[in-house]
Design a protein around this motif. Structure first.
Motif, short mmCIF file in Angstrom:
data_model
loop_
_atom_site.label_atom_id
_atom_site.label_comp_id
_atom_site.label_asym_id
_atom_site.label_seq_id
_atom_site.Cartn_x
_atom_site.Cartn_y
_atom_site.Cartn_z
N ARG A 90 5.72 -3.89 14.85
CA ARG A 90 5.05 -4.91 14.18
C ARG A 90 3.66 -4.97 14.37
N GLU A 91 2.81 -3.95 13.99
CA GLU A 91 1.08 -4.00 14.38
C GLU A 91 0.61 -3.61 12.93
N ARG A 92 -0.36 -4.27 12.72
CA ARG A 92 -1.30 -3.63 11.56
C ARG A 92 -1.74 -1.98 11.57
N ARG A 93 -2.03 -1.41 12.84
CA ARG A 93 -2.25 -0.12 12.98
C ARG A 93 -1.11 0.80 12.50
N SER A 94 -0.09 -0.01 12.50
CA SER A 94 1.10 1.06 11.91
C SER A 94 0.94 1.61 10.54
N ILE A 95 0.35 0.78 9.84
CA ILE A 95 0.19 1.29 8.29
C ILE A 95 -0.64 2.76 8.12
N PRO A 96 -1.69 2.98 8.74
CA PRO A 96 -2.16 4.24 8.74
C PRO A 96 -1.35 5.37 9.27
N LEU A 97 -0.59 4.95 10.34
CA LEU A 97 0.23 5.85 10.82
C LEU A 97 1.45 6.20 9.99
N VAL A 98 1.90 5.24 9.15
CA VAL A 98 2.91 5.35 8.18
C VAL A 98 2.59 6.49 7.02
N ARG A 99 1.29 6.39 6.64
CA ARG A 99 0.61 7.09 5.49
C ARG A 99 0.59 8.51 6.23
N ARG A 100 0.01 8.62 7.25
CA ARG A 100 -0.05 9.93 8.05
C ARG A 100 1.20 10.82 7.99
N LEU A 104 1.49 8.01 -1.62
CA LEU A 104 0.93 7.26 -0.47
C LEU A 104 0.59 5.73 -0.53
N LEU A 105 0.10 5.37 -1.94
CA LEU A 105 -0.21 4.06 -2.04
C LEU A 105 1.12 3.12 -2.18
N CYS A 106 2.12 3.99 -2.65
CA CYS A 106 3.37 3.01 -2.56
C CYS A 106 3.90 2.97 -1.08
N VAL A 107 3.74 3.95 -0.33
CA VAL A 107 4.21 4.01 1.07
C VAL A 107 3.39 2.83 1.76
N SER A 108 2.00 2.57 1.47
CA SER A 108 1.33 1.82 2.07
C SER A 108 1.76 0.27 1.55
N GLU A 109 2.00 0.12 0.34
CA GLU A 109 2.30 -1.09 -0.14
C GLU A 109 3.76 -1.38 0.43
N ARG A 156 9.99 -7.09 16.72
CA ARG A 156 10.76 -6.05 15.92
C ARG A 156 9.95 -5.24 15.23
N GLY A 157 10.39 -4.21 14.58
CA GLY A 157 9.78 -3.29 13.91
C GLY A 157 10.25 -3.22 12.32
N PHE A 158 9.80 -1.72 11.97
CA PHE A 158 10.38 -1.34 10.51
C PHE A 158 10.57 0.16 10.70
N ARG A 159 11.51 0.84 9.87
CA ARG A 159 11.80 2.07 9.79
C ARG A 159 11.63 2.87 8.27
N MET A 160 10.87 3.91 8.44
CA MET A 160 10.73 4.33 7.14
C MET A 160 11.65 5.64 7.15
N HIS A 161 12.14 5.89 5.94
CA HIS A 161 13.01 7.09 5.68
C HIS A 161 12.33 7.76 4.21
N LEU A 162 12.20 9.10 4.48
CA LEU A 162 11.72 9.97 3.32
C LEU A 162 12.86 10.98 3.01
N GLU A 192 12.01 4.96 1.63
CA GLU A 192 12.59 3.60 1.83
C GLU A 192 11.90 3.01 3.18
N MET A 193 11.68 1.70 3.22
CA MET A 193 11.28 1.12 4.28
C MET A 193 12.22 0.13 4.60
N HIS A 194 13.02 0.04 5.70
CA HIS A 194 14.07 -0.76 6.13
C HIS A 194 13.10 -1.94 7.30
#
Length: 156
Positions: A17-27, A46-51, A65-71, A83-85
């Motif tokens: 749960r950190e703002r710096r996670s968003i660019p990591l998700v995109r990468r 990538l825009l949808c992933v960011s949103e 806590r955090g969140f999980r992405m599935h592709l 998917e964002m969990h």
């Protein structure tokens, strides 16, 4: 009978749960698209992933806590699923298109799911315990790196 079964490609990652996670998700998503040579409009994905990641971070993840992405890329079905969990107790968001939602012109937020609805071929929400899954899907075929540029195979 010679039949080849194509298993879906799958990746998942956990983010804090950190703002710096968003660019990591995109990468992370960009690297998967390049590796899979998935024929999608990468900028839209990538825009949808960011949103979706931003919504999970801001609205769906309690402190600590955090969140999980599935592709998933299902080649045989020609579909990429994101998917964002999240792990929060937040409500499942209403469909902004069905509600006719228009954010205030001066508002800094409130457009994320409108963008996802406009760019993805499908999107929705599913329950999980705790939290929810917000997902979107894109038509995807095995092509070259659509929308990633000529040097897409060279990620920094």
């Amino acid at each position: 009978m010679n039949e080849t079964t194509q298993l879906p490609c799958f990746r998942e990652a956990f983010y804090r749960r950190e703002r710096r996670s968003i660019p990591l998700v995109r990468r992370f998503a960009r690297e998967a698209l390049v590796e899979w040579a998935c024929g999608v409009e990468a900028a839209d994905v990538l825009l949808c992933v960011s949103e979706l990641a931003t919504n999970a971070l801001v609205h769906g993840v309690p402190p600590g806590r955090g969140f999980r992405m599935h592709l998933y890329w299902e080649r045989a079905e020609g579909r990429l699923r994101v998917e964002m969990h999240d792990s929060g107790g937040g409500e499942v968001p209403a469909d902004p298109v069905a509600r006719g939602a228009e954010p205030d012109a001066e508002a800094e937020g409130g457009r994320g799911l409108l963008l996802v609805s406009a760019l993805a071929d499908a999107w929705g929400v599913a329950e999980r315990d705790p939290g929810k899954i917000v997902w979107c899907e894109f038509a995807a075929s095995a092509r070259n790196f659509a929308g990633l540029g000529p040097d897409a195979h060279h990620l920094p």
